[in-house]
Write an enzyme that holds these catalytic residues in place. Structure first.
Site, PDB file in Angstrom:
ATOM      1  N   SER A 108       0.847  -1.200   0.000  1.00  0.00           N
ATOM      2  CA  SER A 108       0.000   0.000   0.000  1.00  0.00           C
ATOM      3  C   SER A 108       0.884   1.253   0.000  1.00  0.00           C
ATOM      4  O   SER A 108       1.678   1.432  -0.917  1.00  0.00           O
ATOM      5  CB  SER A 108      -0.956  -0.056   1.198  1.00  0.00           C
ATOM      6  OG  SER A 108      -2.001   0.873   1.063  1.00  0.00           O
ATOM      7  N   HIS A 242      -7.815  -5.602  -0.263  1.00  0.00           N
ATOM      8  CA  HIS A 242      -6.597  -4.817  -0.087  1.00  0.00           C
ATOM      9  C   HIS A 242      -5.528  -5.575   0.696  1.00  0.00           C
ATOM     10  O   HIS A 242      -4.332  -5.431   0.430  1.00  0.00           O
ATOM     11  CB  HIS A 242      -6.943  -3.502   0.612  1.00  0.00           C
ATOM     12  CG  HIS A 242      -5.819  -2.524   0.642  1.00  0.00           C
ATOM     13  ND1 HIS A 242      -5.208  -2.056  -0.506  1.00  0.00           N
ATOM     14  CD2 HIS A 242      -5.175  -1.933   1.683  1.00  0.00           C
ATOM     15  CE1 HIS A 242      -4.243  -1.208  -0.173  1.00  0.00           C
ATOM     16  NE2 HIS A 242      -4.202  -1.122   1.139  1.00  0.00           N
TER      17      HIS A 242
END
Length: 263
Positions: A108, A242
């Protein structure tokens, strides 16, 4: 220094000198000849997120995890809300660790930070990383107008819950979450206000890892990492969101291990 590191260093010659520092955490012993894997946490994350990876990969790599200011034992330090400044300071802290082949892994926000650190290594005339593993993040030149960092605490907690990346035990403890809010919000601001600054593509190959249901990055956005290297760029898609890497730990570690063994 992490508890016990000094004792381990005295008794085990496989632990490279230095142990841990304010910025860099070494959780496991490794061979002095092993390549070095440097791990960059996600927004709101800490070095300890990579403790399981360090344990699993210690036989083939010297695994280092970066600890950003403003969290855990660095919670009293000022937060850094600009990703370029964070990259500058992280690179400066990592320079002593660039004395052997290096692989970078970032998830991320950490993926962008890995990219920016690789740029700084090349700009300084250093040996480019053997490979970048960029996980759960769209390519640097793809911008979204995201403003999660401007929401109130409850909305920010809801965002974390939706990504399923925070331990439910922590989410259930309001005191822990409230204590973590400043670092989480600052990291989100750094990630959301990041703007790619044009420059030459990297010399390092890039491996892109992404979940097929990641709300933070589409597969098309992930493919655009190829624009940022002269070398190969591969994209591997996993089932999940995610934080797909928590469900696909074995496959992710296998990819990283293969690269480390090749180095």
């Amino acid at each position: 220094m992490a508890p016990g590191v000094a004792d381990v260093q005295r008794e085990n010659p496989r632990v490279p000198p230095g142990g841990t520092t304010l910025w860099v955490r070494r959780f496991e012993a490794s061979s002095p000849k092993a390549p070095r894997l440097i791990c960059l946490p996600h927004a709101g994350g800490s070095a300890s997120f990579y403790l399981p990876m360090a344990r699993d990969l210690a036989p083939v790599a010297d695994v280092l995890a970066v600890q950003y200011p403003g969290r855990q034992d660095r919670r009293h330090e000022p937060h850094i809300e600009d990703l370029h400044e964070l990259a500058d300071q992280t690179f400066a802290a990592l320079e002593p660790e660039l004395d052997r082949p290096v692989v970078l892994f970032g998830h991320s926000m950490g993926a962008i930070l890995a990219f920016e650190i690789a740029r700084r290594i090349e700009a300084a005339g250093g040996v480019p990383p053997s490979r970048l593993f960029v996980s759960g993040r769209r390519a640097p030149g793809t911008h979204r107008d995201e403003r999660v960092h401007q929401r109130d605490d409850d909305a920010l907690i809801a965002e974390l819950q939706s990504l399923s990346g925070t331990d439910d035990r922590a989410l259930g403890n309001e005191e822990i979450m409230r204590m973590s809010m400043p670092s989480i919000r600052s990291d989100y601001k750094a990630a959301e206000t990041y703007r790619y600054r044009p420059g030459p593509p990297l010399s390092s190959p890039i491996s892109v890892l992404i979940g097929d249901d990641d709300v933070k990055a589409t597969i098309d956005e992930a493919r655009r990492w190829s624009e940022h290297t002269h070398a190969e760029c591969t994209v591997r898609v996993f089932e999940g969101g995610h934080f797909y890497l928590l469900q696909h730990k074995t496959e992710v570690l296998a990819d990283i291990r293969a690269e480390l063994l090749a180095v």
